[in-house]
Design a protein around this motif. Structure first.
Motif, PDB file in Angstrom:
ATOM      1  N   TRP A  41      45.878  59.746  39.514  1.00  0.00           N
ATOM      2  CA  TRP A  41      46.265  58.938  38.365  1.00  0.00           C
ATOM      3  C   TRP A  41      47.052  57.740  38.875  1.00  0.00           C
ATOM      4  N   GLY A  42      46.816  56.598  38.291  1.00  0.00           N
ATOM      5  CA  GLY A  42      47.537  55.408  38.719  1.00  0.00           C
ATOM      6  C   GLY A  42      47.136  54.202  37.911  1.00  0.00           C
ATOM      7  N   ALA A  43      47.252  53.044  38.514  1.00  0.00           N
ATOM      8  CA  ALA A  43      46.923  51.794  37.841  1.00  0.00           C
ATOM      9  C   ALA A  43      46.178  50.883  38.807  1.00  0.00           C
ATOM     10  N   ARG A  44      44.981  50.509  38.443  1.00  0.00           N
ATOM     11  CA  ARG A  44      44.219  49.564  39.254  1.00  0.00           C
ATOM     12  C   ARG A  44      44.703  48.135  38.970  1.00  0.00           C
ATOM     13  N   TYR A  45      44.726  47.337  40.017  1.00  0.00           N
ATOM     14  CA  TYR A  45      45.075  45.922  39.880  1.00  0.00           C
ATOM     15  C   TYR A  45      43.791  45.088  39.777  1.00  0.00           C
ATOM     16  N   TYR A  46      43.865  44.047  38.950  1.00  0.00           N
ATOM     17  CA  TYR A  46      42.720  43.161  38.732  1.00  0.00           C
ATOM     18  C   TYR A  46      43.116  41.726  39.046  1.00  0.00           C
ATOM     19  N   GLY A  47      42.287  41.051  39.821  1.00  0.00           N
ATOM     20  CA  GLY A  47      42.537  39.661  40.183  1.00  0.00           C
ATOM     21  C   GLY A  47      41.693  38.718  39.348  1.00  0.00           C
ATOM     22  N   MET A  48      42.262  37.552  39.041  1.00  0.00           N
ATOM     23  CA  MET A  48      41.581  36.543  38.227  1.00  0.00           C
ATOM     24  C   MET A  48      41.896  35.156  38.766  1.00  0.00           C
ATOM     25  N   VAL A  49      40.870  34.362  39.038  1.00  0.00           N
ATOM     26  CA  VAL A  49      41.066  32.957  39.365  1.00  0.00           C
ATOM     27  C   VAL A  49      41.065  32.207  38.039  1.00  0.00           C
ATOM     28  N   LEU A  50      42.166  31.553  37.713  1.00  0.00           N
ATOM     29  CA  LEU A  50      42.354  30.971  36.388  1.00  0.00           C
ATOM     30  C   LEU A  50      41.725  29.594  36.283  1.00  0.00           C
ATOM     31  N   LYS A  51      41.039  29.348  35.171  1.00  0.00           N
ATOM     32  CA  LYS A  51      40.403  28.047  34.964  1.00  0.00           C
ATOM     33  C   LYS A  51      41.415  26.909  34.879  1.00  0.00           C
ATOM     34  N   THR A  52      42.636  27.232  34.452  1.00  0.00           N
ATOM     35  CA  THR A  52      43.654  26.191  34.315  1.00  0.00           C
ATOM     36  C   THR A  52      44.410  25.934  35.608  1.00  0.00           C
ATOM     37  N   GLY A  53      44.118  26.686  36.659  1.00  0.00           N
ATOM     38  CA  GLY A  53      44.830  26.508  37.920  1.00  0.00           C
ATOM     39  C   GLY A  53      44.490  25.188  38.586  1.00  0.00           C
ATOM     40  N   PRO A  54      45.487  24.497  39.151  1.00  0.00           N
ATOM     41  CA  PRO A  54      45.234  23.188  39.774  1.00  0.00           C
ATOM     42  C   PRO A  54      44.613  23.265  41.166  1.00  0.00           C
TER      43      PRO A  54
ATOM     44  N   PRO B  52      41.807  25.450  42.527  1.00  0.00           N
ATOM     45  CA  PRO B  52      40.800  26.512  42.359  1.00  0.00           C
ATOM     46  C   PRO B  52      40.192  26.992  43.669  1.00  0.00           C
ATOM     47  N   ASN B  53      39.978  26.091  44.612  1.00  0.00           N
ATOM     48  CA  ASN B  53      39.354  26.515  45.866  1.00  0.00           C
ATOM     49  C   ASN B  53      40.316  27.316  46.738  1.00  0.00           C
ATOM     50  N   ALA B  54      41.576  26.909  46.772  1.00  0.00           N
ATOM     51  CA  ALA B  54      42.579  27.684  47.506  1.00  0.00           C
ATOM     52  C   ALA B  54      42.745  29.054  46.876  1.00  0.00           C
ATOM     53  N   ALA B  55      42.655  29.117  45.543  1.00  0.00           N
ATOM     54  CA  ALA B  55      42.742  30.403  44.854  1.00  0.00           C
ATOM     55  C   ALA B  55      41.564  31.293  45.214  1.00  0.00           C
ATOM     56  N   GLN B  56      40.369  30.710  45.263  1.00  0.00           N
ATOM     57  CA  GLN B  56      39.184  31.488  45.624  1.00  0.00           C
ATOM     58  C   GLN B  56      39.297  32.020  47.053  1.00  0.00           C
ATOM     59  N   LEU B  57      39.795  31.186  47.938  1.00  0.00           N
ATOM     60  CA  LEU B  57      39.928  31.602  49.333  1.00  0.00           C
ATOM     61  C   LEU B  57      40.969  32.713  49.468  1.00  0.00           C
ATOM     62  N   PHE B  58      42.091  32.582  48.762  1.00  0.00           N
ATOM     63  CA  PHE B  58      43.131  33.608  48.825  1.00  0.00           C
ATOM     64  C   PHE B  58      42.627  34.915  48.211  1.00  0.00           C
ATOM     65  N   ALA B  59      41.917  34.818  47.084  1.00  0.00           N
ATOM     66  CA  ALA B  59      41.360  36.014  46.445  1.00  0.00           C
ATOM     67  C   ALA B  59      40.426  36.740  47.397  1.00  0.00           C
ATOM     68  N   ASP B  60      39.592  35.970  48.085  1.00  0.00           N
ATOM     69  CA  ASP B  60      38.643  36.565  49.014  1.00  0.00           C
ATOM     70  C   ASP B  60      39.358  37.217  50.193  1.00  0.00           C
ATOM     71  N   PHE B  61      40.397  36.561  50.691  1.00  0.00           N
ATOM     72  CA  PHE B  61      41.176  37.097  51.807  1.00  0.00           C
ATOM     73  C   PHE B  61      41.836  38.421  51.420  1.00  0.00           C
ATOM     74  N   MET B  62      42.267  38.533  50.172  1.00  0.00           N
ATOM     75  CA  MET B  62      42.947  39.739  49.711  1.00  0.00           C
ATOM     76  C   MET B  62      42.070  40.974  49.814  1.00  0.00           C
ATOM     77  N   VAL B  63      40.762  40.813  49.669  1.00  0.00           N
ATOM     78  CA  VAL B  63      39.880  41.980  49.682  1.00  0.00           C
ATOM     79  C   VAL B  63      39.158  42.169  51.017  1.00  0.00           C
ATOM     80  N   THR B  64      39.556  41.424  52.038  1.00  0.00           N
ATOM     81  CA  THR B  64      39.083  41.714  53.387  1.00  0.00           C
ATOM     82  C   THR B  64      39.863  42.904  53.939  1.00  0.00           C
ATOM     83  N   ALA B  65      39.407  43.471  55.032  1.00  0.00           N
ATOM     84  CA  ALA B  65      40.113  44.603  55.636  1.00  0.00           C
ATOM     85  C   ALA B  65      41.549  44.232  56.000  1.00  0.00           C
ATOM     86  N   LYS B  66      41.722  43.033  56.541  1.00  0.00           N
ATOM     87  CA  LYS B  66      43.065  42.590  56.915  1.00  0.00           C
ATOM     88  C   LYS B  66      43.947  42.442  55.680  1.00  0.00           C
TER      89      LYS B  66
END
Length: 344
Positions: free
Chosen positions: A264-277, A279-293
């Motif tokens: 039992w627990g809580a899953r975390y969900y990531g979202m790249v926000l349309k209003t973010g200034p 967007p590409n840095a956010a996409q890169l960081f999001a992708d890095f978060m789900v790599t093994a490292k």
């Protein structure tokens, strides 16, 4: 640990605002490849991350990202879902985005905003099926994606109960009766769900049998873990590994295991926000978060979206997903009344 308590007791369903600024016109497409994404992210030079994840883990992740992608500064903003969700909604409504990426455990909020079209679809290689991340399993509605999970489990004091526990039914050992076990009071809907999960997983009479052990009652996982370490109780039904591990490393006589059938627990969900200034840095960081490292840094003593990550305890697909539609006020109130009749 306050992080875990706040995380699992905060479930917020919120409405949508009216801002319409959209950064997607500046977004590098998924087909452009990682080099194009990195180049675009470096031009933006910054990413702001709102997150309910642990601050130490966030800071470690940010430092590793900045090392791998020099020239991009990461600004983590740690808070609880209720507060951060309001901040993000305000940015939606005004169209003046500050956050580029938001990570939340409040699935109802995430689903509401996804239906309103507030998020950008992932474009990084991991999040678009070009890596080890299971896109079919963990990217939902094409926009929001699972990043990791906080988990709760059972634990014991190794001096007071040296034979240890293997699963929740072991808490029914007569040797643990008479106030030697700790249980959490279901003061919030999410904690009611914990008891519903116990009944679904271990039988409808499991909670009744647990109450017959005459356990001590605690308001959250933090004081229960402290009671376990101090010897106030010999075992606990609701402890946070992320809080126990530091004490264990310092010599506290405590241990825990993950339930064999899932946690039992809580899953975390990531979202790249349309209003973010950025967007590409956010996409890169999001992708890095789900790599093994990235997973090794963001999921210590918790759940991971990748298998075989050092320091993680379970994969996200084995972590309970709460169904808020079933946790109506009437259901919650009725269960709390039932629980009090059994435990108090």
């Amino acid at each position: 640990m306050p992080l875990v308590l706040l995380l699992i007791t905060t479930l917020m369903v919120a409405g949508c605002g009216g801002g319409n600024d959209d950064s997607s016109q500046n977004l590098v497409s998924a087909d452009a490849g990682i080099d194009a994404l990195v180049a675009a992210a470096k031009k933006e030079a910054k990413v702001t991350v709102y997150s309910a994840q642990g601050l130490d883990a966030l800071n470690n992740l940010a430092a590793a990202f900045e090392k791998q992608y020099p020239g991009i500064d990461v600004e983590p903003v740690r808070g609880v879902d209720g507060d951060l969700g309001v901040k993000v909604e305000t940015e939606f409504q005004t169209g003046k985005g500050i956050a580029d990426l938001y990570v939340s455990a409040s699935l109802p909020w995430v689903q509401t905003q996804a239906k309103a079209g507030r998020f950008l679809a992932p474009t990084g290689p991991e999040l678009t099926g070009k890596g080890k991340y299971d896109v079919a399993k963990y990217v939902h509605d094409g926009t929001y994606f699972e990043t990791n999970a906080a988990v709760l489990t059972f634990g014991w004091n190794t001096k007071l109960y040296p034979k240890g526990l293997t699963d929740y039914p072991d808490l029914l050992d007569p040797a643990l009766g008479g106030g030697k076990i700790g249980v959490v009071e279901p003061t919030a809907a999410s904690l009611v769900d914990f008891y519903l999960w116990l009944e679904e997983t271990y039988g409808p009479d499991y909670v009744t049998k647990l109450a017959a052990q005459k356990p001590r009652i605690y308001p959250s996982s933090l004081p229960m873990g402290e009671a376990l370490a101090s010897g106030e109780i010999a075992a606990g039904s609701f402890v946070a590994p992320i809080a126990l591990d530091p004490a264990k490393a310092k010599g506290a006589p405590i241990d825990y295991k993950m339930p064999p059938s899932g946690a039992w627990g809580a899953r975390y969900y990531g979202m790249v926000l349309k209003t973010g200034p950025h967007p590409n840095a956010a996409q890169l960081f999001a992708d890095f978060m789900v790599t093994a490292k990235g997973q090794e840094l963001i999921t210590p003593s918790a759940g991971s979206v990748l298998p075989d990550i050092p320091g993680t305890l379970i994969t996200n697909d084995k972590v309970r997903v709460q169904d808020p539609a079933k946790l109506t006020p009437d259901v919650v109130t009725a269960y709390q009344k039932k629980w009090k009749s059994l435990f108090q």
